[in-house]
Each structure stands twice: as C-alpha cells, then as structure tokens.
Design a protein around this motif. Structure first.
Motif, PDB file in Angstrom:
ATOM      1  N   ILE A  15       0.835  -1.209   0.000  1.00 57.16           N
ATOM      2  CA  ILE A  15       0.000   0.000   0.000  1.00 57.16           C
ATOM      3  C   ILE A  15       0.867   1.256   0.000  1.00 57.16           C
ATOM      4  O   ILE A  15       0.632   2.193  -0.768  1.00 57.16           O
ATOM      5  N   THR A  16       1.890   1.290   0.857  1.00 54.45           N
ATOM      6  CA  THR A  16       2.733   2.485   0.931  1.00 54.45           C
ATOM      7  C   THR A  16       3.539   2.682  -0.347  1.00 54.45           C
ATOM      8  O   THR A  16       3.834   3.817  -0.722  1.00 54.45           O
ATOM      9  N   SER A  17       3.892   1.596  -1.008  1.00 50.19           N
ATOM     10  CA  SER A  17       4.579   1.724  -2.299  1.00 50.19           C
ATOM     11  C   SER A  17       3.694   2.458  -3.298  1.00 50.19           C
ATOM     12  O   SER A  17       4.150   3.357  -4.020  1.00 50.19           O
ATOM     13  N   GLU A  18       2.399   2.102  -3.322  1.00 52.32           N
ATOM     14  CA  GLU A  18       1.463   2.766  -4.215  1.00 52.32           C
ATOM     15  C   GLU A  18       1.194   4.200  -3.749  1.00 52.32           C
ATOM     16  O   GLU A  18       1.046   5.119  -4.570  1.00 52.32           O
ATOM     17  N   MET A  19       1.152   4.415  -2.448  1.00 50.42           N
ATOM     18  CA  MET A  19       0.969   5.768  -1.911  1.00 50.42           C
ATOM     19  C   MET A  19       2.116   6.680  -2.346  1.00 50.42           C
ATOM     20  O   MET A  19       1.898   7.823  -2.774  1.00 50.42           O
ATOM     21  N   ASN A  20       3.323   6.176  -2.234  1.00 44.41           N
ATOM     22  CA  ASN A  20       4.485   6.979  -2.627  1.00 44.41           C
ATOM     23  C   ASN A  20       4.480   7.265  -4.118  1.00 44.41           C
ATOM     24  O   ASN A  20       4.866   8.355  -4.558  1.00 44.41           O
ATOM     25  N   ARG A  21       4.014   6.291  -4.900  1.00 46.59           N
ATOM     26  CA  ARG A  21       3.924   6.519  -6.350  1.00 46.59           C
ATOM     27  C   ARG A  21       2.926   7.622  -6.654  1.00 46.59           C
ATOM     28  O   ARG A  21       3.125   8.420  -7.578  1.00 46.59           O
ATOM     29  N   LYS A  22       1.868   7.714  -5.854  1.00 50.55           N
ATOM     30  CA  LYS A  22       0.831   8.719  -6.062  1.00 50.55           C
ATOM     31  C   LYS A  22       1.124  10.031  -5.339  1.00 50.55           C
ATOM     32  O   LYS A  22       0.350  10.987  -5.428  1.00 50.55           O
ATOM     33  N   GLY A  23       2.191  10.064  -4.561  1.00 50.09           N
ATOM     34  CA  GLY A  23       2.532  11.276  -3.836  1.00 50.09           C
ATOM     35  C   GLY A  23       1.653  11.537  -2.629  1.00 50.09           C
ATOM     36  O   GLY A  23       1.439  12.691  -2.244  1.00 50.09           O
ATOM     37  N   LEU A  24       1.145  10.479  -1.988  1.00 45.68           N
ATOM     38  CA  LEU A  24       0.296  10.620  -0.808  1.00 45.68           C
ATOM     39  C   LEU A  24       1.138  10.575   0.457  1.00 45.68           C
ATOM     40  O   LEU A  24       2.003   9.708   0.619  1.00 45.68           O
ATOM     41  N   ASP A  25       0.879  11.490   1.361  1.00 52.53           N
ATOM     42  CA  ASP A  25       1.556  11.493   2.656  1.00 52.53           C
ATOM     43  C   ASP A  25       0.858  10.589   3.661  1.00 52.53           C
ATOM     44  O   ASP A  25       1.485  10.129   4.626  1.00 52.53           O
ATOM     45  N   ALA A  26      -0.434  10.380   3.455  1.00 54.03           N
ATOM     46  CA  ALA A  26      -1.194   9.522   4.367  1.00 54.03           C
ATOM     47  C   ALA A  26      -2.423   8.989   3.657  1.00 54.03           C
ATOM     48  O   ALA A  26      -2.884   9.563   2.668  1.00 54.03           O
ATOM     49  N   LEU A  27      -2.931   7.891   4.192  1.00 53.62           N
ATOM     50  CA  LEU A  27      -4.166   7.293   3.684  1.00 53.62           C
ATOM     51  C   LEU A  27      -5.123   7.142   4.862  1.00 53.62           C
ATOM     52  O   LEU A  27      -4.780   6.521   5.877  1.00 53.62           O
ATOM     53  N   TYR A  28      -6.317   7.711   4.715  1.00 55.17           N
ATOM     54  CA  TYR A  28      -7.322   7.725   5.786  1.00 55.17           C
ATOM     55  C   TYR A  28      -8.427   6.741   5.397  1.00 55.17           C
ATOM     56  O   TYR A  28      -9.071   6.904   4.356  1.00 55.17           O
ATOM     57  N   LEU A  29      -8.646   5.708   6.239  1.00 52.38           N
ATOM     58  CA  LEU A  29      -9.579   4.634   5.907  1.00 52.38           C
ATOM     59  C   LEU A  29     -10.669   4.533   6.966  1.00 52.38           C
ATOM     60  O   LEU A  29     -10.376   4.497   8.170  1.00 52.38           O
ATOM     61  N   VAL A  30     -11.923   4.451   6.511  1.00 52.01           N
ATOM     62  CA  VAL A  30     -13.038   4.257   7.434  1.00 52.01           C
ATOM     63  C   VAL A  30     -13.829   2.984   7.140  1.00 52.01           C
ATOM     64  O   VAL A  30     -14.645   2.565   7.963  1.00 52.01           O
ATOM     65  N   SER A  31     -13.609   2.360   5.997  1.00 52.55           N
ATOM     66  CA  SER A  31     -14.255   1.084   5.714  1.00 52.55           C
ATOM     67  C   SER A  31     -13.811   0.073   6.769  1.00 52.55           C
ATOM     68  O   SER A  31     -12.605  -0.159   6.941  1.00 52.55           O
ATOM     69  N   PRO A  32     -14.755  -0.545   7.512  1.00 56.54           N
ATOM     70  CA  PRO A  32     -14.360  -1.510   8.547  1.00 56.54           C
ATOM     71  C   PRO A  32     -13.464  -2.629   8.008  1.00 56.54           C
ATOM     72  O   PRO A  32     -12.523  -3.049   8.690  1.00 56.54           O
ATOM     73  N   SER A  33     -13.739  -3.082   6.796  1.00 60.34           N
ATOM     74  CA  SER A  33     -12.941  -4.174   6.232  1.00 60.34           C
ATOM     75  C   SER A  33     -11.542  -3.704   5.858  1.00 60.34           C
ATOM     76  O   SER A  33     -10.566  -4.438   6.041  1.00 60.34           O
ATOM     77  N   SER A  34     -11.426  -2.488   5.347  1.00 61.79           N
ATOM     78  CA  SER A  34     -10.104  -1.965   5.005  1.00 61.79           C
ATOM     79  C   SER A  34      -9.306  -1.635   6.256  1.00 61.79           C
ATOM     80  O   SER A  34      -8.075  -1.782   6.279  1.00 61.79           O
ATOM     81  N   ILE A  35      -9.982  -1.181   7.317  1.00 59.67           N
ATOM     82  CA  ILE A  35      -9.305  -0.972   8.595  1.00 59.67           C
ATOM     83  C   ILE A  35      -8.727  -2.300   9.079  1.00 59.67           C
ATOM     84  O   ILE A  35      -7.571  -2.373   9.514  1.00 59.67           O
TER      85      ILE A  35
END
Length: 393
Positions: A15-35
């Motif tokens: 996930i962080t590899s894809e985040m870095n590719r997209k230039g995201l500093d953080a990912l905020y998740l509220v889906s119970p399954s994704s949490i």
C-alpha cells in the motif's frame, strides 16, 4: 488461524509503495474491512467514527472511541492508538480526529481517503474530514480494495477453514429439514450445532470476529414459491412437501467467510422442478468453463447471459454470475458484464447463476472458488446433483 503481523506488514508495504507513487503522505480509511486489512482490528460499526491512518513511511495509526481503546490495544497491529471520548460529545469526534492528524504533521499534506469523514450510519451526523483539516485530498477507495482482490496464502487458508464449517452447517441443515418444521427451527438448530462444534475445535486457535461469529446455515425465507425472491428475508415459513428450498451457509473464521448455497427439493421433484434445476446446473457449468486467470469478469457473465438467451430463459434471470468474497461477503470484482476486471491468480470469487420462476421457486447453487492460472479450485465442496439434494419424506 489468525492473520499474522508479517502478513499485515506485507500488505502495508504494498500500500505504501502505491501511496508513494501517487505522492500521498497519508491514507485515511473508514471502511471496517479496510481498517481490518491494514491493522487486523475488527469492530462493530456504529455512529462512533473509527479510522485507520496509514502514513507513507508505513506507520499504522488507529483512532477509536474510548470504549474501543483497550480492545484495539489488545487485538490490533497498530503502531499508535488514539481515542476520543464519545459521540457526539461536547467536542465532536471529527474535531478530535482533525487535531490528532494535525499533531501527526498531516495538516497541509496530501491525504488520500476512502470516505471523507465517516459514513452516515446509525444516525451519525458530523462534518467531513475536509471541512475540519486543511489538506490536499484525493479519493482513493480503490487503492486498498484492489489489493484486497488478490488473496494471500493466509487469507486462502482462513477461507478454506470457513468452508469446512459452512459445509458442516449445511449438512446439518439438510439433515434436519422436514415437512412441518419452521425454517427458523431448522436453521437455528443447524447453526447452533455447527457453531458449538467449531468453537470447541478451534477454541484458542482463531478469533470469532464480528457480530456473526460461528457457523450458520439457513433459508432466509427462500422456501417454496417464496424462493422466487433472490434476496428474500426470513418469513417463518413452514416446510412443505414439494417445496423448492434455496439455502445459504457460511462461517466466520478470523474475519473471513466463504459462501455455500444449494437448491433442495422436498420430496420427489416434479418434471418442471427437475428441468429448471438442471438448467441452473448447466448455467453454472458455463460460468466455470470460462473462469481462469487472464479472462475478464465481464466475459464470464456474458457467457452465462448468452446461455440464458439461447435457452429462452432471460425472463427467469435476476442477477449477475457472482462476486468477490473475503473480508466482506460481497467484494469487488464482480462477474458482471459491466466489470472489466481481469481475473488473476489468487482471486476468490463466488459462482452463483440463478433461475427464478414465479409460482415455482428459485434455483441457485453458490460455490466459492479460487482463480488459478489454468482455471479454478473449489474452496467449498458439497454435492451439486439433484438426487443428492432431495429431502426424503
């Protein structure tokens, strides 16, 4: 029979590899399954917001209501856990969450989210995250969901274990089905016995996460002519000779559940019942014949719909051929003509084309399968032929 910390770390790395590719500093998740997917924390969703925040360096953060704090400490793999007092309280949870994210240095940063705040469930009211924290936001629902489509060895092991107990629950359901019995008493008896056997066999080995822990099997109101409704609800039906019954069984093993469904006939099947039952089996075969890595989900469903058209069955068609399954009972991708997702090794799907004849009933088997390079493997294993699914009376 529990997802390991090593498996969570593998997911976070992807996930962080894809985040870095997209230039995201953080990912905020509220889906119970994704949490659960990124922290292994399972909870009962209510009006109280729960969020997982994944920073680009891989740090895993949970934000929970006070009542979940010790729960999260004991069972999650989060690196840090924060809490707010209550909902809505004097200081709204979203305000507290914004302060926590600010303390983590995320104000003014680029944040991806699967939902902007908290879902409007259980009467929840409150501001969006984007209204209380200044940042650059990006909708990233698919970032985690795409990874969830491919199941790891640990996930597949849990799904296979789920299938074993679902099969036991279904075997008991079939054994206890008889004319004159309420669908409820049959379902409760089968589910209770299978759950007790599961609890005794796996005690201390797995975690019965969620509100639907254990094994269960039932009819969900799909009894007799009412089995015509694909997603019926229990109607406290009394089983009668000649009924078509559509069943469903699953078992929650550390958050994962396989799906098993069958069509039963009470007493000797009529010619019409046999005809539609066998047509359903053929539609199932058509679906399975088209499943392998490299095939589009849409093409599997298209082949089944073509079969319906060729056999003049379209008036009996009600739904697509199947769906992904794992942490959620329905997940992406879908065997639907509108889903162009290409099947890959490791995807776990249900196969469940159905035929629904008004006044007669529904005819549907569902099996959970694992997509392989050359085809598929069954995760659920249960008889499919009519002679093995007739209830003797």
């Amino acid at each position: 029979m529990i997802i390991s910390k090593k498996e969570i770390e593998r997911r976070v790395e992807l996930i962080t590899s894809e985040m870095n590719r997209k230039g995201l500093d953080a990912l905020y998740l509220v889906s119970p399954s994704s949490i659960a997917y990124v922290t292994n924390f399972f909870h009962i969703p209510t009006e109280r917001p729960v969020a997982a925040v994944l920073k680009s360096d891989g740090e895993k953060i949970l934000i929970v209501p006070r009542l979940e704090y010790e729960h999260a400490q004991r069972y999650s793999y989060a690196d840090k856990i924060f809490y707010y007092l209550e909902y809505p309280d004097e200081k709204h949870p979203m305000i507290v969450i914004s302060e926590i994210l600010r303390s983590l240095g995320l104000e003014g940063k680029r944040i991806g989210f699967d939902a902007d705040g908290h879902g409007h469930v259980f009467g929840y009211r409150g501001p969006r995250l984007s209204e209380v924290l200044r940042a650059e936001y990006s909708y990233e629902r698919d970032l985690v969901e795409k990874l969830r489509m491919i199941k790891s060895e640990e996930e597949i092991r849990l799904l296979r274990e789920s299938a074993k107990w679902a099969q036991l629950a279904h075997r008991l359901l079939q054994e206890y089905t008889r004319p004159g019995a309420l669908e409820d008493e049959i379902s409760l008896r089968a589910s209770m016995e299978a759950t007790l056997a599961m609890a005794k066999a796996l005690r201390g080995v797995y975690r019965p996460f969620g509100m639907t822990s254990g094994a269960r099997a039932g009819f969900r109101g799909q009894v007799g002519s009412h089995s015509y409704y694909p997603h019926s609800m229990t109607i406290h039906a009394v089983i009668k000779r000649g009924d078509v019954l559509v069943t469903g069984a699953t078992a929650n093993v550390s958050g994962y559940g396989a799906e098993l469904e069958r069509t039963l006939i009470v007493g000797k099947p009529t010619e019409e019942q046999s005809r539609f039952f066998n047509l359903m089996l053929r539609a199932r075969e058509v679906a399975l014949e088209n499943i392998r890595a490299g095939v589009r989900c849409s093409d599997v469903d298209r082949a089944v719909r073509r079969f319906f058209k060729e056999k003049d069955l379209l008036r009996y068609w009600r739904h697509h051929t199947g769906h992904g399954i794992g942490l959620d009972y329905h997940e992406a991708p879908f065997f639907d003509i509108g889903d162009e997702t290409v099947l890959q090794e490791g995807m776990v799907m249900t196969v469940e084309p159905g035929i629904y004849v008004e006044g007669l009933g529904g005819f549907r088997h569902s099996d959970t399968i694992l997509v392989t390079r050359d085809g598929y493997e069954f995760i659920t294993n249960y008889p499919i032929d009519l002679e093995e699914l007739v209830i003797d009376v």
